[in-house]
Design a protein around this motif. Structure first.
Motif, PDB file in Angstrom:
ATOM      1  N   HIS A  64      -9.386  -9.537  -2.210  1.00  0.00           N
ATOM      2  CA  HIS A  64      -9.816  -8.284  -2.169  1.00  0.00           C
ATOM      3  C   HIS A  64      -8.791  -7.586  -3.115  1.00  0.00           C
ATOM      4  O   HIS A  64      -7.614  -7.703  -2.665  1.00  0.00           O
ATOM      5  CB  HIS A  64      -9.743  -7.833  -0.756  1.00  0.00           C
ATOM      6  CG  HIS A  64     -10.927  -8.062   0.215  1.00  0.00           C
ATOM      7  ND1 HIS A  64     -11.969  -7.484   0.195  1.00  0.00           N
ATOM      8  CD2 HIS A  64     -10.867  -9.287   0.667  1.00  0.00           C
ATOM      9  CE1 HIS A  64     -12.715  -8.288   1.217  1.00  0.00           C
ATOM     10  NE2 HIS A  64     -11.981  -9.452   1.430  1.00  0.00           N
ATOM     11  N   SER A  66      -6.999  -4.010  -4.386  1.00  0.00           N
ATOM     12  CA  SER A  66      -7.005  -2.542  -4.306  1.00  0.00           C
ATOM     13  C   SER A  66      -7.202  -1.611  -5.575  1.00  0.00           C
ATOM     14  O   SER A  66      -6.967  -2.199  -6.614  1.00  0.00           O
ATOM     15  CB  SER A  66      -5.753  -1.989  -3.486  1.00  0.00           C
ATOM     16  OG  SER A  66      -4.430  -2.007  -4.678  1.00  0.00           O
ATOM     17  N   TYR A  69      -4.436  -2.396  -8.112  1.00  0.00           N
ATOM     18  CA  TYR A  69      -4.221  -3.659  -8.753  1.00  0.00           C
ATOM     19  C   TYR A  69      -4.218  -3.139 -10.325  1.00  0.00           C
ATOM     20  O   TYR A  69      -4.904  -2.301 -10.977  1.00  0.00           O
ATOM     21  CB  TYR A  69      -5.472  -4.447  -8.696  1.00  0.00           C
ATOM     22  CG  TYR A  69      -5.321  -5.956  -9.303  1.00  0.00           C
ATOM     23  CD1 TYR A  69      -4.588  -6.981  -8.827  1.00  0.00           C
ATOM     24  CD2 TYR A  69      -6.132  -6.131 -10.461  1.00  0.00           C
ATOM     25  CE1 TYR A  69      -4.363  -8.095  -9.519  1.00  0.00           C
ATOM     26  CE2 TYR A  69      -6.011  -7.144 -11.202  1.00  0.00           C
ATOM     27  CZ  TYR A  69      -5.200  -8.270 -10.815  1.00  0.00           C
ATOM     28  OH  TYR A  69      -5.179  -9.513 -11.217  1.00  0.00           O
ATOM     29  N   LYS A  75      -5.518  -9.229  -1.773  1.00  0.00           N
ATOM     30  CA  LYS A  75      -5.309  -9.695  -0.391  1.00  0.00           C
ATOM     31  C   LYS A  75      -6.284 -10.977  -0.664  1.00  0.00           C
ATOM     32  O   LYS A  75      -7.517 -10.836  -0.821  1.00  0.00           O
ATOM     33  CB  LYS A  75      -5.652  -8.893   0.729  1.00  0.00           C
ATOM     34  CG  LYS A  75      -4.448  -7.769   0.996  1.00  0.00           C
ATOM     35  CD  LYS A  75      -4.858  -7.230   2.128  1.00  0.00           C
ATOM     36  CE  LYS A  75      -3.845  -5.925   2.445  1.00  0.00           C
ATOM     37  NZ  LYS A  75      -2.823  -5.654   1.350  1.00  0.00           N
ATOM     38  N   CYS A  76      -5.755 -12.318  -0.254  1.00  0.00           N
ATOM     39  CA  CYS A  76      -6.597 -13.467  -0.372  1.00  0.00           C
ATOM     40  C   CYS A  76      -7.044 -13.754   1.086  1.00  0.00           C
ATOM     41  O   CYS A  76      -5.978 -13.851   1.814  1.00  0.00           O
ATOM     42  CB  CYS A  76      -5.727 -14.741  -0.893  1.00  0.00           C
ATOM     43  SG  CYS A  76      -5.790 -14.106  -2.676  1.00  0.00           S
ATOM     44  N   LYS A  77      -8.091 -14.356   1.232  1.00  0.00           N
ATOM     45  CA  LYS A  77      -8.562 -14.800   2.748  1.00  0.00           C
ATOM     46  C   LYS A  77      -9.454 -15.690   2.789  1.00  0.00           C
ATOM     47  O   LYS A  77     -10.495 -15.760   2.050  1.00  0.00           O
ATOM     48  CB  LYS A  77      -9.141 -13.307   3.620  1.00  0.00           C
ATOM     49  CG  LYS A  77      -9.405 -13.311   4.744  1.00  0.00           C
ATOM     50  CD  LYS A  77      -9.820 -11.995   5.474  1.00  0.00           C
ATOM     51  CE  LYS A  77     -10.049 -12.004   6.793  1.00  0.00           C
ATOM     52  NZ  LYS A  77     -10.569 -10.964   7.673  1.00  0.00           N
ATOM     53  N   LYS A  92      -5.985 -14.325   6.367  1.00  0.00           N
ATOM     54  CA  LYS A  92      -5.165 -13.952   5.351  1.00  0.00           C
ATOM     55  C   LYS A  92      -4.102 -14.753   4.828  1.00  0.00           C
ATOM     56  O   LYS A  92      -3.327 -15.508   5.620  1.00  0.00           O
ATOM     57  CB  LYS A  92      -4.527 -12.686   5.833  1.00  0.00           C
ATOM     58  CG  LYS A  92      -3.788 -12.020   4.900  1.00  0.00           C
ATOM     59  CD  LYS A  92      -3.126 -10.490   5.165  1.00  0.00           C
ATOM     60  CE  LYS A  92      -2.084 -10.236   4.049  1.00  0.00           C
ATOM     61  NZ  LYS A  92      -1.371  -9.128   4.709  1.00  0.00           N
ATOM     62  N   CYS A  94      -0.799 -16.085   3.399  1.00  0.00           N
ATOM     63  CA  CYS A  94       0.624 -15.749   3.187  1.00  0.00           C
ATOM     64  C   CYS A  94       1.248 -16.704   2.371  1.00  0.00           C
ATOM     65  O   CYS A  94       1.719 -17.552   2.077  1.00  0.00           O
ATOM     66  CB  CYS A  94       1.474 -15.955   4.565  1.00  0.00           C
ATOM     67  SG  CYS A  94       3.083 -15.679   4.770  1.00  0.00           S
ATOM     68  N   LEU A  98       2.029 -13.311  -3.653  1.00  0.00           N
ATOM     69  CA  LEU A  98       0.996 -12.382  -3.164  1.00  0.00           C
ATOM     70  C   LEU A  98       1.738 -10.876  -2.276  1.00  0.00           C
ATOM     71  O   LEU A  98       1.255 -10.046  -1.812  1.00  0.00           O
ATOM     72  CB  LEU A  98      -0.213 -12.708  -2.159  1.00  0.00           C
ATOM     73  CG  LEU A  98      -0.973 -13.705  -2.839  1.00  0.00           C
ATOM     74  CD1 LEU A  98      -2.046 -14.313  -2.082  1.00  0.00           C
ATOM     75  CD2 LEU A  98      -1.479 -13.066  -4.156  1.00  0.00           C
ATOM     76  N   ASN A 100       4.229  -7.679  -2.063  1.00  0.00           N
ATOM     77  CA  ASN A 100       4.791  -6.569  -2.936  1.00  0.00           C
ATOM     78  C   ASN A 100       5.474  -6.927  -3.973  1.00  0.00           C
ATOM     79  O   ASN A 100       6.418  -7.727  -3.848  1.00  0.00           O
ATOM     80  CB  ASN A 100       4.945  -5.450  -1.957  1.00  0.00           C
ATOM     81  CG  ASN A 100       3.981  -5.060  -0.997  1.00  0.00           C
ATOM     82  OD1 ASN A 100       2.850  -5.051  -1.406  1.00  0.00           O
ATOM     83  ND2 ASN A 100       4.271  -4.524   0.038  1.00  0.00           N
ATOM     84  N   TRP A 105       5.549 -10.554  -6.031  1.00  0.00           N
ATOM     85  CA  TRP A 105       4.372 -10.272  -6.936  1.00  0.00           C
ATOM     86  C   TRP A 105       4.884  -9.547  -8.104  1.00  0.00           C
ATOM     87  O   TRP A 105       5.984  -8.946  -8.457  1.00  0.00           O
ATOM     88  CB  TRP A 105       3.398  -9.090  -6.346  1.00  0.00           C
ATOM     89  CG  TRP A 105       2.278  -8.493  -6.964  1.00  0.00           C
ATOM     90  CD1 TRP A 105       2.573  -7.216  -7.720  1.00  0.00           C
ATOM     91  CD2 TRP A 105       1.086  -9.382  -7.373  1.00  0.00           C
ATOM     92  NE1 TRP A 105       1.426  -7.369  -8.394  1.00  0.00           N
ATOM     93  CE2 TRP A 105       0.508  -8.265  -8.343  1.00  0.00           C
ATOM     94  CE3 TRP A 105       0.722 -10.689  -7.197  1.00  0.00           C
ATOM     95  CZ2 TRP A 105      -0.761  -8.758  -8.828  1.00  0.00           C
ATOM     96  CZ3 TRP A 105      -0.327 -10.939  -7.626  1.00  0.00           C
ATOM     97  CH2 TRP A 105      -1.113 -10.128  -8.662  1.00  0.00           C
TER      98      TRP A 105
END
Length: 161
Positions: A64, A66, A69, A75-77, A92, A94, A98, A100, A105
Motif C-alpha cells: 500500500h 501513500s 510515496y 506498507k507491506c502486508k 504488516k 517489519c 520500510l 520512515n 527508508w
C-alpha cells in the motif's frame, strides 16, 4: 501535488518491472471491476528461496503506497496470521528499509528492491525487530520447531503456475 508525484513514480516503476523483474516474482497494481488500475495498491507474490525452509511457497503480499510515496515508505502486508518473527499478527512487515525516512527508508528504494529484500527477511529474521512473540521465541529457543512451522506454511502457499 504529492499524489501526482507518487502516481508518476509508480507508473514508471511498473513499466520498468514489466521489462525486467526477478524470476518467479509477481507484482501488479490492483485492477478494479471496471478495469481501472489503482497504482496505490499492488498485489504481489514472493517465491520462497531455493534450498531454504521457505522453498516451494509462493507468498502473497500487498503493498500500500501513500500519496507521499516515494518520500514515505509503503506498507507491506502478508495475510493475517503469517508466521514470521518480523511480521506482525496483522500481516504488516517489519523491515528496517520500510521505516520512515532517516530510519532506513530512502526515496531511491524501488518496489523491485523491496520485493527482492523480502525473501532475505524470510530466511534471516532480524532479532532487533520482534513483531510476533510466538514465532520470535520459537526461532530463538526451538529452531527445529520453527523450521518445521515454516515448511508447513510453505505448503499452505503453493505456487499456482
Amino acid at each position: 501535488m504529492a499524489g501526482r508525484i507518487a502516481r508518476l513514480r509508480l507508473a514508471e516503476e511498473r513499466r520498468l518491472w514489466r521489462m525486467d523483474h526477478p524470476h518467479g516474482f509477481v507484482a501488479k497494481p490492483e485492477t478494479a471491476p471496471d478495469g481501472s488500475v489503482n497504482l496505490m495498491v499492488w498485489h504481489c507474490f514472493i517465491p520462497g528461496k531455493p534450498a531454504s525452509d521457505w522453498e516451494g511457497g509462493y507468498y502473497p503480499m500487498t503493498i500500500h503506497f501513500s500519496e507521499n510515496y516515494p518520500f514515505m515508505p509503503p506498507k507491506c502486508k502478508f495475510p493475517q496470521g503469517f508466521f514470521h518473527p518480523n511480521v506482525y499478527p496483522s500481516g504488516k512487515v517489519c523491515l528496517q528499509s520500510l521505516f520512515n525516512q532517516g530510519h532506513g527508508w530512502s526515496p531511491t528504494i524501488t518496489v523491485k528492491e523491496i520485493l527482492i529484500a523480502i525473501p532475505y527477511l524470510l530466511d534471516w529474521p532480524s532479532p532487533n525487530y520482534k513483531a510476533q512473540t510466538d514465532s520470535y521465541n520459537m526461532y530463538i529457543q526451538d529452531n527445529a520447531e520453527y523450521r518445521r512451522r515454516v515448511r508447513q506454511q510453505a505448503e499452505q502457499y503453493p505456487a499456482f503456475f
